[in-house]
Design a protein around this motif. Structure first.
Motif, mmCIF file in Angstrom:
data_model
loop_
_atom_site.group_PDB
_atom_site.id
_atom_site.type_symbol
_atom_site.label_atom_id
_atom_site.label_comp_id
_atom_site.label_asym_id
_atom_site.label_seq_id
_atom_site.Cartn_x
_atom_site.Cartn_y
_atom_site.Cartn_z
ATOM 1 N N GLY A 206 -7.558 -0.046 -1.776
ATOM 2 C CA GLY A 206 -7.787 0.304 -0.356
ATOM 3 C C GLY A 206 -8.922 -0.598 0.415
ATOM 4 N N GLY A 207 -9.571 -1.530 -0.497
ATOM 5 C CA GLY A 207 -10.633 -2.189 0.237
ATOM 6 C C GLY A 207 -11.959 -1.480 0.042
ATOM 7 N N VAL A 208 -12.120 -0.553 -0.624
ATOM 8 C CA VAL A 208 -13.180 0.519 -0.882
ATOM 9 C C VAL A 208 -13.422 0.669 -2.163
ATOM 10 N N PHE B 214 -6.260 4.692 -1.938
ATOM 11 C CA PHE B 214 -7.412 3.924 -2.503
ATOM 12 C C PHE B 214 -7.561 3.947 -3.856
ATOM 13 N N LEU C 197 0.874 -1.141 -0.066
ATOM 14 C CA LEU C 197 -0.205 0.099 0.048
ATOM 15 C C LEU C 197 1.064 1.227 -0.041
ATOM 16 N N PRO D 186 -11.474 -1.403 -4.816
ATOM 17 C CA PRO D 186 -11.276 -2.449 -3.676
ATOM 18 C C PRO D 186 -10.026 -3.101 -3.775
ATOM 19 N N SER D 187 -9.433 -3.067 -4.700
ATOM 20 C CA SER D 187 -7.921 -3.944 -4.777
ATOM 21 C C SER D 187 -6.766 -3.133 -4.226
ATOM 22 N N GLN E 163 -20.316 6.373 -2.158
ATOM 23 C CA GLN E 163 -19.065 6.911 -1.569
ATOM 24 C C GLN E 163 -18.864 8.373 -2.062
#
Length: 405
Positions: A336-338, A276, A224, A333-334, A348
């Motif tokens: 930051g998971g959102v 993100f 990340l 999503p890949s 969002q």
């Protein structure tokens, strides 16, 4: 599963803390100092140094505790460990020492207040700036940091701000705009940098330090962090290219001032999104940021009549707004998971807009009130006319940045 201390994460965040500190001293100091008039360069640099120093002291006494203490109704943290008493060397925040997290966040807080000074260079009393810094850090920065990062209501809502789009850039930009309105216009509103080389050096140091600003905000040495650095760099690069192209199209030639402005706008815009979004999203974010800031600087400022001397609102505020909204558009999503709008989650964007409106409204209103109250209490927060015309270096500090004798 118990969280374990990580030497790798700790080493990385130690480095990032120093990089964020470098963004204030010397990066912002050189950037703003170079853009200011020669007669005000020392005062401009001093505003950065004194703001960062004041916040550094306040942060360890009580600022961190209120920002990151146990949540109270989503608004503020419950203070404990004043003066950092009771926080041991082995206490952890995730996989890093709590004391390191305190320092990392301290650098963010100091940088944010220092950024505001660019709007008011050349015309604010030093005493007024010092008092404003103390009050603003306590009343504005600390609550907003809690809302977004410390478990407050925006964090509970799911607002995304990886490294400070709201907390740092929109917050400082709105405050800068508010103080600029209270101060009024300078006698000479032209922006002719007295030393563009200083400004280029400052921008280069900002670009370098920003890798720690964004890269360290995941508090780990991992993929990340690598992604945050890659997307931050490419957003800055495309921002520089687009602003240079805009200058070429509009005024017939690229300018160095425009190029570094574009890079900073790209960095500002990617800040909330760095943890993100992927590279395609970063390219879009960085490419749009110069248009947003260019519009604010060359059209909106003239239309509304405010004198934001070094365009803090135009670059940090406006590109910060774009970056926050863009995070809700391009989040994948890949990374930051959102998911954001493009990945199938339009809600969002709504959450991001709420965070933008809340941050801007709170920061602008409270900053305007603080400046107005100080203006009344101090018989004016603006320097005397002869001091402004003669220069603040000579009249407030009795010093000169350049002695040619």
């Amino acid at each position: 599963m118990d969280v374990m201390f990580s030497a790798g994460d700790t080493a990385w965040v130690l480095i990032c803390s120093l990089l964020v500190l470098l963004m204030s001293i010397p990066a912002v100091a050189f950037f703003y100092g170079g853009l200011s008039k020669r007669k005000n360069v020392l005062n401009t640099i001093f505003l950065t140094f004194i703001a960062f120093s004041i916040v550094s002291v306040l942060w360890v006494i009580f600022g961190y505790q209120f920002a990151f203490g146990s949540d109270i109704n989503g608004l503020i943290g419950a203070p404990t460990n004043f003066f950092l008493q009771g926080i041991g060397l082995d206490d952890l925040n995730g996989t890093i020492p709590t004391l390191l997290f305190v320092m990392f966040q301290c650098a963010f807080a100091g940088l944010t207040v220092a950024l505001i000074s660019g709007a008011l260079v050349g015309r604010m009393k030093t005493k007024a700036w010092v008092i404003f810094t103390i009050l603003w850090a306590c009343i504005v920065y600390v609550p907003v940091a809690h809302w977004v990062w410390g478990g407050g209501w925006l964090m509970q809502m799911g607002a995304l701000d990886f490294a400070g789009g709201a907390v740092v850039h929109m917050n400082s930009g709105a405050a800068a705009l508010a103080v600029a309105f209270v101060l009024g216009k300078r006698k000479d509103t032209s922006l002719i940098p007295h030393n563009l080389g200083y400004a280029v050096l400052g921008a280069a140091l900002l670009w370098f330090g920003w890798m720690g600003f964004n890269g360290g905000s995941g508090l780990a040495a991992d993929g990340l962090a690598a992604n945050a650095i890659i997307v931050s760099n490419v957003s800055a690069a495309v921002g520089l290219i687009v602003w240079a192209a805009l200058d070429t199209y509009i005024v017939g030639k690229p300018t160095v001032l425009g190029a570094i402005s574009g890079a900073v706008a790209g960095l500002v815009a990617i800040t909330p999104a760095a943890g993100f979004v992927d590279v395609p999203g970063a390219l879009c974010i960085g490419a749009v940021a110069p248009f947003v800031s260019y519009f604010a600087i060359y059209y909106l400022k003239a239309r509304l009549g405010y004198d934001d001397a070094l365009d803090v609102w135009g670059i940090h505020g406006m590109s910060g707004v774009w970056g926050a909204v863009a995070t809700g558009i391009f989040a994948v999503p890949s990374v930051g998971g959102v998911a954001g709008l493009i990945a199938g989650n339009p809600n969002q964007v709504v959450i991001q807009i709420i965070s933008v409106v809340a941050t801007l409204a709170y920061s602008f209103i409270i900053s305007f009130i603080l400046a107005k109250v100080l203006d009344k209490a101090m018989n004016g927060i603006r320097v005397e006319d002869h001091e402004e015309v003669g220069g603040l270096d000579k009249n407030l500090h009795e010093e000169s940045a350049y002695n040619f004798n």
